[in-house]
Scaffold this motif. Structure first.
Motif, mmCIF file in Angstrom:
data_model
loop_
_atom_site.group_PDB
_atom_site.id
_atom_site.type_symbol
_atom_site.label_atom_id
_atom_site.label_comp_id
_atom_site.label_asym_id
_atom_site.label_seq_id
_atom_site.Cartn_x
_atom_site.Cartn_y
_atom_site.Cartn_z
ATOM 1 N N TRP A 176 -4.871 -3.905 3.436
ATOM 2 C CA TRP A 176 -5.651 -3.746 4.661
ATOM 3 C C TRP A 176 -6.550 -4.938 4.966
ATOM 4 O O TRP A 176 -6.875 -5.192 6.128
ATOM 5 C CB TRP A 176 -6.454 -2.451 4.611
ATOM 6 C CG TRP A 176 -5.574 -1.279 4.867
ATOM 7 C CD1 TRP A 176 -5.104 -0.373 3.958
ATOM 8 C CD2 TRP A 176 -5.001 -0.898 6.114
ATOM 9 N NE1 TRP A 176 -4.277 0.541 4.555
ATOM 10 C CE2 TRP A 176 -4.202 0.236 5.885
ATOM 11 C CE3 TRP A 176 -5.080 -1.411 7.415
ATOM 12 C CZ2 TRP A 176 -3.481 0.860 6.909
ATOM 13 C CZ3 TRP A 176 -4.374 -0.783 8.433
ATOM 14 C CH2 TRP A 176 -3.590 0.335 8.175
ATOM 15 N N GLY A 230 -3.679 4.284 1.572
ATOM 16 C CA GLY A 230 -2.694 3.732 0.656
ATOM 17 C C GLY A 230 -2.317 4.747 -0.405
ATOM 18 O O GLY A 230 -3.000 5.756 -0.589
ATOM 19 N N ALA A 287 0.818 -1.213 0.000
ATOM 20 C CA ALA A 287 0.000 0.000 0.000
ATOM 21 C C ALA A 287 0.853 1.264 0.000
ATOM 22 O O ALA A 287 0.324 2.361 -0.176
ATOM 23 C CB ALA A 287 -0.937 0.011 1.210
ATOM 24 N N THR A 342 -4.210 -1.156 -1.903
ATOM 25 C CA THR A 342 -4.641 -0.710 -0.580
ATOM 26 C C THR A 342 -5.613 -1.710 0.040
ATOM 27 O O THR A 342 -5.493 -2.076 1.216
ATOM 28 C CB THR A 342 -5.308 0.679 -0.678
ATOM 29 O OG1 THR A 342 -4.333 1.636 -1.103
ATOM 30 C CG2 THR A 342 -5.884 1.115 0.663
#
Length: 256
Positions: free
Chosen positions: A237, A141, A111, A233
């Motif tokens: 996550w 990100g 990210a 991103t």
């Protein structure tokens, strides 16, 4: 000569006095406006969280009341996925990520965030009967120019997307900035983050996702790097270095 010196001294004194008064006014304004700025920041955050939970229409302008009625913010330890004690209102991800004692460098920083806070806030959104319907997860990100901050709202299975909402970015208008375009955001509801084996499968597809592809979302036209950033991103996550331990612990309705 004495008269000239006197005039110069008066001029310097006058300039100094004006600067002092201006500095005092700026300081006073900053102190007076700080509570208003903080209130506006909180209202914007609550608005984005309700949007990620698909509750903006229900709110009908009463953002604070709707948020307080349906949303519960809780702290988690990202490494274990466990709920922890802490005040979500005082938590600041950006501040923590700059503090080496409260953050760490990801082993696989896809990210592009450099450091990740040890802790995070998750938002549990309940229906009128108190059942958790949506979990909103903050994400951050790299885009093309800078970090992009946002939220992903997931249904209680922690797999099905309700919404992806970006709140802070510096992407190019008409290109990467299309992350806030309602037409693009409307492509996300119902998409699946993981496949049946719980592998990360969500992807942004250049040229457009095929019909029926539950893991594919149309990439942003003319903004390949931003699209790649959004995908990476989400993979970071929702992966093991992000909310992965939390998802593994509570997927498929485990929070209810």
């Amino acid at each position: 000569m004495s008269s000239n010196k006197e005039t110069f001294g008066k001029t310097v004194g006058f300039v100094f006095a004006v600067c002092l008064v201006c500095a005092l006014l700026v300081s006073f304004s900053a102190v007076q406006l700080k509570p208003l700025q903080q209130a506006n920041k909180l209202l914007d955050q609550q608005t984005k969280i309700l949007e990620a939970a698909d509750l903006l229409e229900l709110a009908k302008g009463d953002i604070v009341g709707t948020y307080n009625k349906y949303v519960e913010a809780k702290m988690i330890d990202l490494d274990t996925g466990e709920f922890i004690e802490g005040n979500p209102d005082l938590f600041d991800e950006r501040r923590n990520s700059r503090d080496a004692s409260k953050s760490e460098k990801p082993k696989n920083d896809i990210a592009g965030i450099n450091r990740r806070s040890h802790d995070a806030v998750v938002y549990l959104v309940r229906d009128g009967a108190g059942i958790i319907e949506t979990i909103v997860l903050p994400i951050v990100g790299s885009g093309l120019w800078d970090l992009m901050y946002g939220y992903v709202g997931l249904e209680a299975d922690l797999n099905t997307v309700r919404s992806v909402v970006y709140s802070d970015h510096k992407e190019t208008p008409g290109l990467g900035a299309e992350v806030v375009n309602p037409k693009w955001k409307a492509l996300w509801p119902g998409k699946k983050i993981f496949d049946e084996q719980h592998n990360l499968a969500i992807k942004l597809v250049k040229g457009g996702a095929k019909a029926g592809d539950v893991h594919g979302v149309d990439g942003l036209s003319g903004a390949t790097l931003t699209s790649v950033g959004v995908e990476k991103t989400l993979h970071f996550w929702l992966g093991e270095e992000g909310y992965g331990p939390f998802v593994n612990k509570y997927r498929n309705g485990g929070l209810n």
